[in-house]
Write a protein that holds these residues in place. Structure first.
Motif, mmCIF file in Angstrom:
data_model
loop_
_atom_site.group_PDB
_atom_site.id
_atom_site.type_symbol
_atom_site.label_atom_id
_atom_site.label_comp_id
_atom_site.label_asym_id
_atom_site.label_seq_id
_atom_site.Cartn_x
_atom_site.Cartn_y
_atom_site.Cartn_z
ATOM 1 N N VAL A 3 34.052 40.000 51.418
ATOM 2 C CA VAL A 3 32.601 40.198 51.292
ATOM 3 C C VAL A 3 32.254 40.633 49.873
ATOM 4 O O VAL A 3 31.318 40.113 49.254
ATOM 5 C CB VAL A 3 32.093 41.235 52.321
ATOM 6 C CG1 VAL A 3 30.676 41.656 52.021
ATOM 7 C CG2 VAL A 3 32.212 40.688 53.731
ATOM 8 N N LEU A 4 33.022 41.580 49.333
ATOM 9 C CA LEU A 4 32.717 42.077 47.986
ATOM 10 C C LEU A 4 32.916 40.999 46.926
ATOM 11 O O LEU A 4 32.128 40.895 45.982
ATOM 12 C CB LEU A 4 33.589 43.294 47.671
ATOM 13 C CG LEU A 4 33.269 44.548 48.483
ATOM 14 C CD1 LEU A 4 34.300 45.631 48.223
ATOM 15 C CD2 LEU A 4 31.873 45.062 48.178
ATOM 16 N N ARG A 5 33.967 40.183 47.069
ATOM 17 C CA ARG A 5 34.198 39.101 46.099
ATOM 18 C C ARG A 5 33.076 38.065 46.117
ATOM 19 O O ARG A 5 32.802 37.423 45.106
ATOM 20 C CB ARG A 5 35.533 38.415 46.383
ATOM 21 C CG ARG A 5 36.723 39.177 45.896
ATOM 22 C CD ARG A 5 37.998 38.328 46.000
ATOM 23 N NE ARG A 5 39.161 39.189 45.958
ATOM 24 C CZ ARG A 5 39.911 39.524 47.002
ATOM 25 N NH1 ARG A 5 39.660 39.024 48.185
ATOM 26 N NH2 ARG A 5 40.935 40.329 46.864
ATOM 27 N N SER A 6 32.433 37.886 47.271
ATOM 28 C CA SER A 6 31.375 36.885 47.379
ATOM 29 C C SER A 6 30.072 37.330 46.718
ATOM 30 O O SER A 6 29.166 36.526 46.521
ATOM 31 C CB SER A 6 31.107 36.552 48.853
ATOM 32 O OG SER A 6 30.503 37.652 49.507
ATOM 33 N N MET A 7 29.971 38.585 46.368
ATOM 34 C CA MET A 7 28.750 39.116 45.748
ATOM 35 C C MET A 7 28.808 38.923 44.239
ATOM 36 O O MET A 7 29.796 39.282 43.595
ATOM 37 C CB MET A 7 28.582 40.598 46.089
ATOM 38 C CG MET A 7 28.502 40.862 47.576
ATOM 39 S SD MET A 7 28.498 42.616 47.945
ATOM 40 C CE MET A 7 26.757 42.915 47.866
ATOM 41 N N ASN A 8 27.752 38.362 43.670
ATOM 42 C CA ASN A 8 27.670 38.180 42.220
ATOM 43 C C ASN A 8 27.600 39.537 41.531
ATOM 44 O O ASN A 8 26.865 40.429 41.954
ATOM 45 C CB ASN A 8 26.438 37.361 41.838
ATOM 46 C CG ASN A 8 26.583 35.916 42.238
ATOM 47 O OD1 ASN A 8 27.696 35.399 42.319
ATOM 48 N ND2 ASN A 8 25.468 35.257 42.497
#
Length: 67
Positions: A20-25
């Protein structure tokens, strides 16, 4: 840049949380580094875990070590 530290007690959620965190810009996961113990911290840890041998004297130590 703001920094937030998250402490996760249930390791089974880590993979999902990281995904989830990696998917956030704009969000970067910084790898954690273990803090290196100082010499006194290592010595105290040895004492706590019973990794200490006591001798009556230096001569006694050398005798028991076979030197």
């Amino acid at each position: 840049m703001n920094t937030i530290t998250i402490q996760v007690e249930d390791s089974s959620v880590m993979n999902g949380l990281k995904k989830v965190l990696r998917s956030m810009n704009g969000v970067v996961i910084v790898p954690t580094r273990k803090k290196k113990k100082t010499g006194i911290e290592e010595a105290m840890d040895d004492i706590r875990h019973g990794r200490v041998t006591e001798y009556k004297s230096a001569e006694d130590m050398f005798e028991k070590l076979g030197i």
